[in-house]
Scaffold this active site. Structure first.
Site, PDB file in Angstrom:
ATOM      1  N   ARG A  46      65.006  14.474  69.720  1.00 47.56           N
ATOM      2  CA  ARG A  46      63.636  15.761  69.441  1.00 47.56           C
ATOM      3  C   ARG A  46      64.573  16.851  70.792  1.00 47.56           C
ATOM      4  NH1 ARG A  46      60.650  15.481  72.911  1.00 47.56           N
ATOM      5  NH2 ARG A  46      59.677  13.205  72.847  1.00 47.56           N
ATOM      6  N   TYR A  98      51.581  35.096  53.183  1.00 46.62           N
ATOM      7  CA  TYR A  98      51.918  33.736  52.197  1.00 46.62           C
ATOM      8  C   TYR A  98      50.700  33.115  52.610  1.00 46.62           C
ATOM      9  CZ  TYR A  98      52.337  29.055  51.676  1.00 46.62           C
ATOM     10  OH  TYR A  98      52.349  27.247  51.130  1.00 46.62           O
ATOM     11  N   ASP A 170      58.120  37.855  59.416  1.00 51.47           N
ATOM     12  CA  ASP A 170      58.673  36.629  58.041  1.00 51.47           C
ATOM     13  C   ASP A 170      59.327  37.518  57.238  1.00 51.47           C
ATOM     14  OD1 ASP A 170      58.991  34.740  56.061  1.00 51.47           O
ATOM     15  OD2 ASP A 170      56.876  34.283  56.319  1.00 51.47           O
ATOM     16  N   LYS A 195      63.296  27.968  51.836  1.00 50.35           N
ATOM     17  CA  LYS A 195      63.319  29.206  50.217  1.00 50.35           C
ATOM     18  C   LYS A 195      65.056  29.170  49.945  1.00 50.35           C
ATOM     19  CE  LYS A 195      59.182  28.362  50.728  1.00 50.35           C
ATOM     20  NZ  LYS A 195      58.359  27.400  50.207  1.00 50.35           N
TER      21      LYS A 195
HETATM   22  O1  P1T Z   1      56.702  25.444  52.810  1.00 56.19           O
HETATM   23  P1  P1T Z   1      56.804  26.196  54.459  1.00 56.19           P
HETATM   24  O2  P1T Z   1      58.590  25.877  55.319  1.00 56.19           O
HETATM   25  O3  P1T Z   1      56.613  25.755  55.261  1.00 56.19           O
HETATM   26  O4  P1T Z   1      57.569  27.906  54.699  1.00 56.19           O
HETATM   27  C1  P1T Z   1      55.674  28.208  54.561  1.00 56.19           C
HETATM   28  C2  P1T Z   1      56.087  29.584  54.497  1.00 56.19           C
HETATM   29  C3  P1T Z   1      56.541  30.828  55.343  1.00 56.19           C
HETATM   30  N1  P1T Z   1      56.834  32.139  54.708  1.00 56.19           N
HETATM   31  C4  P1T Z   1      56.939  32.191  53.436  1.00 56.19           C
HETATM   32  C5  P1T Z   1      56.805  34.074  53.185  1.00 56.19           C
HETATM   33  C6  P1T Z   1      56.630  31.763  52.341  1.00 56.19           C
HETATM   34  O5  P1T Z   1      57.226  31.964  50.800  1.00 56.19           O
HETATM   35  C7  P1T Z   1      56.522  30.103  52.840  1.00 56.19           C
HETATM   36  C8  P1T Z   1      55.735  28.892  51.896  1.00 56.19           C
HETATM   37  N2  P1T Z   1      55.613  29.470  50.406  1.00 56.19           N
HETATM   38  C9  P1T Z   1      55.984  29.216  49.497  1.00 56.19           C
HETATM   39  C10 P1T Z   1      55.860  27.476  49.911  1.00 56.19           C
HETATM   40  C11 P1T Z   1      55.284  29.799  48.107  1.00 56.19           C
HETATM   41  O6  P1T Z   1      55.692  29.361  47.047  1.00 56.19           O
HETATM   42  O7  P1T Z   1      55.747  31.237  48.236  1.00 56.19           O
END
Ligand code: P1T
Length: 377
Positions: A46, A98, A170, A195
């Site tokens: 961890r 988001y 972000d 992403k």
């Molecule tokens: O899904 P995760 O890896 O926990 O990420 C969250 C997140 C944070 N910031 C942005 C700009 C995001 O688009 C996302 C996750 N977004 C999606 C799952 C979506 O379909 O928009």
């Protein structure tokens, strides 16, 4: 070094034991200690993992930062940032982030005594108006998900510095290839590495990048103390994926521009939102702070029925949550990614039921256009 050279090499050297060119995936939860207190700097999985460290270093270099701190998801990275503030503190956040970020802050962390103001950060004056004596942090997403509204990053950093606030961007939609907020004075960059960074829709991961020693020390401590770390294999997949980030982003950008231009001319389409279109109200700001416009395109159709039939008829585009993978996806934000945001609130910034979001992949552009054409017919 140039972006692609760094993407392929930063944080990685041939393996000392075998010469393996690719950093191995260190699937171990613990490490042998020679005697009490004597070890190679690795004690527990961890806390330390060699593959994770290589991935963190790699993305830090691409974001022009000193440190990367990886997490098991984008949202666990957001959660880690929130451990830099405490009960009684106030945080300014962009109103169209988001939906999961909204849910975590407003519907979970607010219960722990944090206060949030949700504002349109595209107007810097709104940041000034939202400032309170206990404001400690400002969080923006630019471009936003899914309205693709931009915020002036340099102006936000300046505002944060003048008021002693931690600033966070972000940068998920742009990836480090198209935008580097740290170079504009921002303290922390956040990515949902799920992403574009990973880019193949097979990993959930998040990463933070900073050049501030104190912020890094705290986030590193939180990473270990909370334990939301990505698996060594997920780190390895992300590390492999950044090698092609530049070529993927160029193709996402090329295809998205063509898709946006096609949609803008289509009679069934009411409005197209893409920062690379001259019709985008912040086209000039986009050219100033971004090196490309990305792969995300949002558009409004004329009627709700049209939304439903379009989502049913697409075949190369897949109806699914998420974005940033090589394959094209389509999503209905009002009922999918932003369902946690109250209807009134989301409609206040234009996220209506007729809005469709495309994550334009890297397939052949002719096939993407033909698919959209038949689905809109
Ligand atoms: O899904 P995760 O890896 O926990 O990420 C969250 C997140 C944070 N910031 C942005 C700009 C995001 O688009 C996302 C996750 N977004 C999606 C799952 C979506 O379909 O928009």
């Amino acid at each position: 070094m140039g972006f692609s050279t760094d993407a392929i090499h930063a944080g990685q050297k041939p393996d000392l034991e075998t010469g393996a060119v690719i950093t191995p995936v260190y699937m171990t939860s613990t490490y042998a200690q020679e005697e009490l207190g004597v070890h190679k700097g690795y004690e527990y999985g961890r806390t330390h993992n060699f593959t994770r460290a290589a991935y963190e270093k790699n993305v830090a270099v691409l974001e022009k930062g000193k440190y990367g701190i990886a997490f098991s998801s984008g949202l666990s990275a957001v959660n880690a940032i929130m451990s830099l503030v405490k009960a009684g503190d106030h945080v300014i956040v962009g109103d169209n982030v988001y939906g999961g970020t909204y849910r975590l802050l407003e519907l979970v962390l607010k219960n722990y005594g944090l206060d949030f103001s949700w504002i349109d950060t595209s107007e810097i004056d709104n940041l000034k108006k939202a400032l309170k004596p206990n404001t400690k942090m400002v969080i923006i997403e630019t471009p936003t998900n899914p309205m693709l509204t931009l915020t002036d990053i340099s102006a936000t950093a300046e505002f944060a510095k003048a008021n002693n606030l931690i600033s966070v961007v972000d940068n998920t939609f742009m990836s480090p290839y198209f935008q580097n907020p740290l170079t504009m004075g921002i303290d922390i960059v956040l990515h949902s590495a799920t992403k574009y960074i990973n880019g193949h829709s097979d990993v959930i991961s998040g990463i933070l990048i900073t050049s501030d020693d104190k912020i890094y020390e705290r986030l590193k401590y939180i990473q270990n103390a909370v334990g939301a770390v990505p698996s060594p294999f997920d780190c390895w997949l992300c590390l492999r994926s950044t090698k092609t980030l530049a070529v993927r982003m160029d193709r996402h950008n090329f295809n998205a521009q063509k898709v946006a231009e096609f949609l803008e001319k289509h009679p069934q389409v009411e409005k197209v939102i893409y920062p690379g279109l001259k019709s985008h109200p912040q086209y000039e700001l986009a050219k100033k702070q971004m090196r490309g416009f990305g792969g995300m395109v949002s558009f409004l159709v004329r009627e709700l029925e049209m939304t439903k039939s379009f989502l049913k008829k697409v075949s190369v585009f897949t109806l699914a949550e998420s974005l940033g993978g090589v394959e094209s996806l389509v999503c209905h934000p009002a009922t999918m990614t932003h369902a946690s945001v109250p209807k009134e609130k989301r409609e206040s910034f234009g996220l209506t039921d007729t809005l469709i979001r495309l994550s334009v992949g890297i397939e052949d552009i002719e096939d993407l256009i033909a698919d959209l054409e038949q689905a809109l017919a």
